[in-house]
Write a protein that holds these residues in place. Structure first.
Motif, short mmCIF file in Angstrom:
data_model
loop_
_atom_site.label_atom_id
_atom_site.label_comp_id
_atom_site.label_asym_id
_atom_site.label_seq_id
_atom_site.Cartn_x
_atom_site.Cartn_y
_atom_site.Cartn_z
N TYR A 379 3.80 3.56 -6.35
CA TYR A 379 3.07 2.57 -7.41
C TYR A 379 2.73 3.39 -8.27
N TRP A 383 6.35 2.42 -13.12
CA TRP A 383 7.36 1.31 -13.06
C TRP A 383 8.86 1.81 -12.86
N SER A 386 8.72 2.75 -9.10
CA SER A 386 8.33 1.87 -8.19
C SER A 386 9.44 0.67 -8.07
N ILE A 387 9.72 0.29 -9.21
CA ILE A 387 10.78 -1.08 -9.11
C ILE A 387 11.96 -0.90 -8.41
#
Length: 527
Positions: A379, A383, A386-387
C-alpha cells in the motif's frame, strides 16, 4: 550439492509431509487414480529435481491442472488415452525450452508475482480450515473457488461449523502449538531443534494420538480424516498400480490439442513459480528458465509413460522448502525418494496421519506467504504497485491461480499505458514579459502512439500568442503518429499566432516548414 545436507534433509521431510496429501488430493480432484498423483510427486522430486537448475523449487502434480485433467480424461475416452497427451505435452515443453521460451516469466511485474504468493498463502489457509476441524468432504487438491461439489471456498468454511470433529480439531491445535513453539522458541535454544523439524514431531504426535484414541467415542479420528495412501498386498499388486499410455490413440486430434494445452499451462505455471521462488529465496539464486522447461518436459514425458499426472513446479511445496531452510536441489530430490520409499515400505503408517495435523503445517506455510506486513508495504509503495497486487490477490481467491494472475497482469498493463500516456512529455509554462506565454514541451526518450492523446490535449489547450518550444534532444524514437500530430498542429499555430521553436540535435529551428520532412531527414542522417 551435499555440503548443506544438515539443512536439506530436515527441509525435505517437511516438503514430504506437505506433498503427500497434495499428491493424493490433486489426483482425486482430477478424477485420476490416486497412485497417479504419487507417481507425479516422485518424478517431480527425483527426475525434475535432478535436472532443474533451481536450488529450492519443488515440482509435482499441480492443482491448476486438475480441471483440465478431469475434463480431458472423459473427453479422450479414458485415462490411458489421456497419458498420451501428457507425453506429448512433455515433448512440446522440451521444444519450448530449446526455443528459449523461458524468458516469458520475466515479463510479469513484481507486484503481480507478490500478489500471486500472497493470494496462494490466503488460499492455503482458507482451504485448510475444513481439514483443520476434521471436516473433509473435498479432496486436498480442490484449490479453485468453486469446488467439485458445487460449494465454494467460503460456504465450505461455513459448513465446517456444524461438522467439527473434536478429535481431529484437538490434535490439530496441539500440532499447531508445537509448530509455533518450535519455530519461535525452541529452534533458537538448541541446534537439535533445527535438525529435528517441528512438522515431523507434530506428525509423530498425531499418529500416536490416533492410535491411543482409536476406541474413544468422542476423541477418536475416523478414517476419512486420515491420509489415504493405496496399500499394495505384494510386489505384483504394487506394480499393477502403474498405467501406460495407449499410443494407438495418438492420431486423435483432440489428444494433440490437450497435449498442447497441458504444455502451455504447465509451462506458464512453472515460469511463474520460478519467478516467485527466486524472490522468496533468501540467497537470491537465479533459476535458468529454459533449463527448467527442459527439466519439466523430461519429467512429464516420464510421468506420462508410467501413469503419472502432469507436473509443474509448485509454489506450495517450494515455499515450504524455503521456509524449512532448504539450500540445494537435494532437498527436492530426497523428498521424492521419501515419497517412493514410504508408499512401498510404510503405507499403513502413513494412513495413520491425521489430515488436520497436515492442515496445521500448511497454516504456517500460508501465513508466511501472506504476512499482514506485506499488505501495508504494498500500500505504501503507491497505487501503481498496490492496485495490480490487490487485484491479483482477490482474483486468485475468488477464481483460480491463472485467472487471478491474468487479471493482475491486465491491470498492470493498463497502469503502464496510463503512465505512458501521462509521461510522454514534460510541460513547463512561464509568463513572458511581453504578455505571451512561454511553453516548453520536452518529449520523452521514446514517444509512441500511446502518447497521442496526452500531446493532442496539451497542444489544443495552448492559447493565442503563445511561444512554444519543442525539445527533442533526448528523444531517440518518435512515432510517425506523433510527427503527424505536430504537422497538423502547424495550421492551428498559424491561426492562433503561436510561434514554434524546435530544439534538436541539428540545432534550433524557428517555425519549421514541415515536421514530417524534418524528422524524415533526421532519420536518414542517423542511418
Amino acid at each position: 550439492m551435499f555440503k548443506h545436507l544438515k539443512s536439506d534433509i530436515p527441509a525435505s521431510i517437511v516438503v514430504f509431509f506437505v506433498a503427500l496429501p497434495l499428491c493424493l488430493g490433486i489426483a482425486l480432484a482430477s478424477g485420476a487414480p490416486l497412485f497417479s498423483g504419487l507417481i507425479a510427486g516422485i518424478i517431480g522430486g527425483i527426475v525434475v529435481g535432478a535436472l532443474s537448475g533451481s536450488n529450492i523449487g519443488v515440482s509435482g502434480p499441480a492443482a491448476g491442472l486438475a480441471a483440465i485433467v478431469l475434463t480431458a480424461i472423459g473427453a479422450l475416452g479414458g485415462y490411458q488415452n489421456f497419458l498420451v497427451a501428457v507425453v506429448i505435452g512433455g515433448v512440446i515443453q522440451l521444444i519450448f525450452g530449446l526455443l528459449k521460451a523461458g524468458i516469458i516469466g520475466y515479463y510479469f511485474p513484481s507486484s503481480v508475482i507478490k500478489g500471486m504468493l500472497t493470494g496462494i498463502g490466503i488460499i492455503i489457509i482458507l482451504k485448510q480450515i475444513p481439514h483443520f476441524f476434521g471436516y473433509d468432504p473435498d479432496p486436498e487438491g480442490d484449490w479453485a473457488f468453486f469446488q467439485v461439489d458445487g460449494e465454494n471456498t467460503f460456504s465450505e468454511i461455513v459448513n465446517t461449523i456444524n461438522n467439527i470433529s473434536p478429535g481431529a480439531t484437538l490434535i490439530a491445535i496441539i500440532g499447531l502449538a508445537i509448530l509455533i513453539l518450535w519455530d519461535q522458541v525452541l529452534t533458537k535454544k538448541s541446534k537439535i531443534f533445527q535438525l529435528i523439524q517441528g512438522p515431523l514431531v507434530a506428525v509423530a504426535i498425531g499418529i500416536i494420538y490416533y492410535v491411543l484414541t482409536a476406541d474413544h467415542e468422542v476423541f477418536r479420528i475416523s478414517k476419512e480424516h486420515l491420509v489415504s495412501v493405496p496399500v499394495p498386498e505384494d510386489a505384483a499388486s504394487f506394480l499393477g498400480q502403474f498405467s501406460f499410455p495407449n499410443f494407438s490413440a495418438i492420431t486423435n486430434p483432440q489428444i494433440w490439442v490437450t497435449g498442447f494445452t497441458i504444455a502451455l499451462v504447465a509451462s506458464l505455471e512453472t515460469l511463474l513459480c520460478v519467478e516467485a521462488t527466486d524472490k522468496l529465496d533468501p540467497h537470491k539464486n537465479v533459476t535458468p528458465t529454459n533449463r527448467e522447461l527442459l527439466a519439466q518436459g523430461t519429467g512429464n514425458i516420464i510421468s506420462g509413460l508410467i501413469g503419472g499426472l502432469p507436473i509443474t513446479q509448485v509454489i506450495v511445496r517450494s515455499s515450504a522448502n524455503i521456509q524449512s531452510g532448504g539450500r540445494t536441489k537435494l532437498s527436492a530430490i530426497i523428498h521424492g525418494f521419501f515419497l517412493l520409499f514410504s508408499i512401498i515400505l510404510i503405507p499403513k503408517i502413513l494412513n495413520m496421519i491425521p489430515l488436520s495435523v497436515l492442515a496445521a503445517i500448511l497454516f504456517i506455510v500460508g501465513y508466511k506467504l501472506a504476512k499482514p506486513a506485506l499488505f501495508k508495504k504494498m500500500y505504501k509503495l503507491g497505487w501503481k504497485q498496490s492496485i495490480p497486487f490487490f487485484v491479483t490477490v482477490i482474483g486468485i481467491i475468488f477464481t483460480d491461480l491463472l485467472i487471478g494472475i491474468g487479471l493482475g497482469l491486465g491491470v498492470g498493463i493498463i497502469v503502464i499505458l496510463l503512465k505512458s500516456y501521462q509521461n510522454s512529455h514534460f510541460l513547463h509554462i512561464e509568463e513572458h514579459p511581453e504578455g505571451k506565454n512561454s511553453v516548453k514541451m520536452t518529449l520523452a526518450e521514446e514517444v509512441t502512439f500511446f502518447n497521442k492523446g496526452a500531446i493532442l490535449k496539451e497542444l489544443d489547450n495552448l492559447t493565442e500568442n503563445t511561444m512554444l518550444e519543442i525539445d527533442v534532444l533526448k528523444t531517440k524514437y518518435l512515432d510517425n503518429d506523433i510527427v503527424e500530430i505536430l504537422e497538423d498542429f502547424q495550421t492551428k499555430a498559424n491561426e492562433r499566432n503561436i510561434n514554434i521553436k524546435l530544439v534538436s540535435e541539428r540545432g534550433i529551428i524557428e517555425n519549421p516548414a514541415s515536421f514530417i520532412e524534418f524528422f524524415n531527414k533526421t532519420k536518414k542522417e542517423k542511418a
